[in-house]
Scaffold this active site. Structure first.
Site, mmCIF file in Angstrom:
data_model
loop_
_atom_site.group_PDB
_atom_site.id
_atom_site.type_symbol
_atom_site.label_atom_id
_atom_site.label_comp_id
_atom_site.label_asym_id
_atom_site.label_seq_id
_atom_site.Cartn_x
_atom_site.Cartn_y
_atom_site.Cartn_z
ATOM 1 C CD GLU A 155 5.664 -3.446 -8.348
ATOM 2 O OE1 GLU A 155 5.733 -2.534 -7.502
ATOM 3 O OE2 GLU A 155 5.453 -4.630 -8.031
ATOM 4 C CB CYS B 258 -0.916 0.011 1.212
ATOM 5 S SG CYS B 258 -2.071 -1.372 1.290
ATOM 6 C CG LEU B 259 4.077 3.938 -2.439
ATOM 7 C CD1 LEU B 259 4.574 4.611 -1.165
ATOM 8 C CD2 LEU B 259 5.244 3.527 -3.338
ATOM 9 C CG ASN C 172 15.607 -0.844 -5.846
ATOM 10 O OD1 ASN C 172 15.270 -0.012 -6.686
ATOM 11 N ND2 ASN C 172 16.352 -0.535 -4.798
ATOM 12 C CB SER D 55 4.678 9.357 -10.672
ATOM 13 O OG SER D 55 4.242 8.457 -11.674
ATOM 14 C CD GLU E 30 5.608 7.387 -18.699
ATOM 15 O OE1 GLU E 30 5.367 7.066 -19.880
ATOM 16 O OE2 GLU E 30 5.196 6.735 -17.707
#
Length: 418
Positions: A400, A161-162, A276, A169, A404
């Site tokens: 993820e 959850c971000l 990552n 972005s 861009e």
């Protein structure tokens, strides 16, 4: 193969390696074994055995159900738990608390192989693995001992959850807050586009505990049945239909401060470290979908006839297939190079992971789209898997970290004075 229960095994990775050596495999599931796109090229014997286990699982357990899961939007819990019984639930978590203890390269090999059977389901498994690793890498021993065993078996599922409705972005601008109240955090806010939301049991939440910007973000674990946690309607998506996505809302949601992962203010760093690996994972899923699409396009060219000859006789399509194969192998090499960089702690790993994600997701989507074109009108029918691979891989260019943002990361690395 007997199921592996990580809660009762002294060494899951050793057991996994022992098991693969005693499995009698059928015909290897790669196009023309030994051909230029053979996905086992460059792997050691042990990795090839693990890859074959994943390929067989994809062929027998996932591919026959891929269309049904997509059309009926089924979250295939039991199939994923079968995958977890092979060691695929916490692939690169430490063995100390029940992880499989493999490398990021091993994980990439596994996710690529599984995605040949269902890209969407594999993508969720990869997100689940990313969440498990974040808990394992940064959590207290209490959190690790509580969650890693059940995440490894997929008795419990996890979501990351971000992203928020107003922070995609620009993730550092997130506003979901967690204020201290006694021994608890009280959380308010909302997250958007969360894979597995409503079905998952654990939510790895990035929230603001301090100042504006990335240094004020912390990582907190929220369990599914916590009062104040709720979910919006299930989103209708172009692809990735074998796992749900919903808005996740927090309304005075109270969790103990012991659910903090790492220390306060470390959350943004934890999120980026997780991404990552997540970028390698989603790129690996793209590889599997593209590989399967090439196999199917090649087979179609051999049987489909136009102008009294099979499509394989037309030089334009021969060249198109060659280009697709070249794009696939180049993408695979980039992804595996990035995975190895992450394994060895290379200082350039962030940029290399971003480059791999950027290149592989875009090229593999093109491969799937080109395969659909080779099928002609048949490719646009849902009876043929190429359209599903194309739909499922399209979103890999967005999540993820959008591609861009990948371009920004790579360019900043190049322009940094050293």
């Amino acid at each position: 193969m007997a199921s592996l229960c990580v809660r009762h095994l002294p060494s899951v990775s050793r057991m996994l390696r022992k098991c693969v050596k005693h499995v009698v495999f059928g015909q290897r599931r790669t196009m023309l074994t030994g051909s230029c796109i053979d996905m086992s090229h460059g792997l050691n014997e042990e990795q090839v055995q693990i890859q074959q286990m994943a390929l067989d699982f994809a062929k027998n357990e996932m591919a026959p159900n891929m269309q049904k899961w997509d059309e009926e939007e089924i979250f295939p819990v039991e199939t994923m738990r079968k995958a977890a019984s092979l060691g695929f639930g916490a692939v690169y978590c430490d063995e100390a608390f029940g992880g499989t203890g493999l490398s990021r390269l091993d994980a990439s090999v596994i996710f690529e192989a599984l995605a040949t059977g269902c890209c969407s389901t594999t993508a969720y498994i990869s997100i689940h693995n990313m969440c498990a690793w974040m808990v394992d890498e940064f959590g207290s021993d209490e959190l690790r001992s509580k969650w890693i065993p059940e995440l490894a078996t997929m008795d419990k599922f996890a979501s990351y959850c971000l992203t928020e409705p107003g922070a995609g972005s620009d993730a550092a601008s997130l506003i979901t807050s967690a204020r201290k109240d006694g021994s608890d955090y009280v959380i308010n806010g909302a997250k958007a586009f969360i894979s597995g939301s409503g079905a998952s049991d654990l939510y790895v939440l990035m929230c603001r505990t301090g100042q504006p910007g990335p240094k004020g973000v912390s990582c907190v674990l929220v369990e599914k049945d916590t009062p104040g946690l709720s979910f919006g309607k299930k989103e209708k998506k172009v692809g990735w239909n074998s796992h749900p996505a919903r808005i996740v809302s927090f309304d005075d949601c109270r969790v103990p401060q012991s659910n903090l992962v790492g220390v306060e203010g470390q959350g943004f760093s934890i999120a980026m470290r997780g991404l990552n690996g997540g970028r390698i994972n989603v790129a690996s899923s793209s590889l599997g979908a593209a590989h399967a699409s090439i196999e199917q396009a090649r087979d179609h060219m051999k049987v489909r006839k136009q102008f009294n000859q099979p499509l394989e006789n037309f030089q334009y399509l021969q060249f198109r297939l060659a280009e697709m194969a070249t794009q696939l192998v180049a993408s695979r090499l980039m992804v595996r190079n990035a995975a190895q960089a992450l394994d060895r702690g290379d200082p350039n790993s962030v940029a290399l992971c971003s480059m791999a994600k950027l290149f592989a997701t875009e090229e593999c989507f093109k491969i799937c789209n080109d395969a659909l074109q080779i099928f002609g009108g048949y490719g646009y029918l849902k009876d043929y898997p190429v359209q599903q691979y194309m739909r499922d891989t399209r979103v890999h260019c967005i999540l993820e970290g959008s591609n861009e943002i990948m371009r920004m990361i790579v360019s900043r690395d190049l322009l940094t004075e050293r």
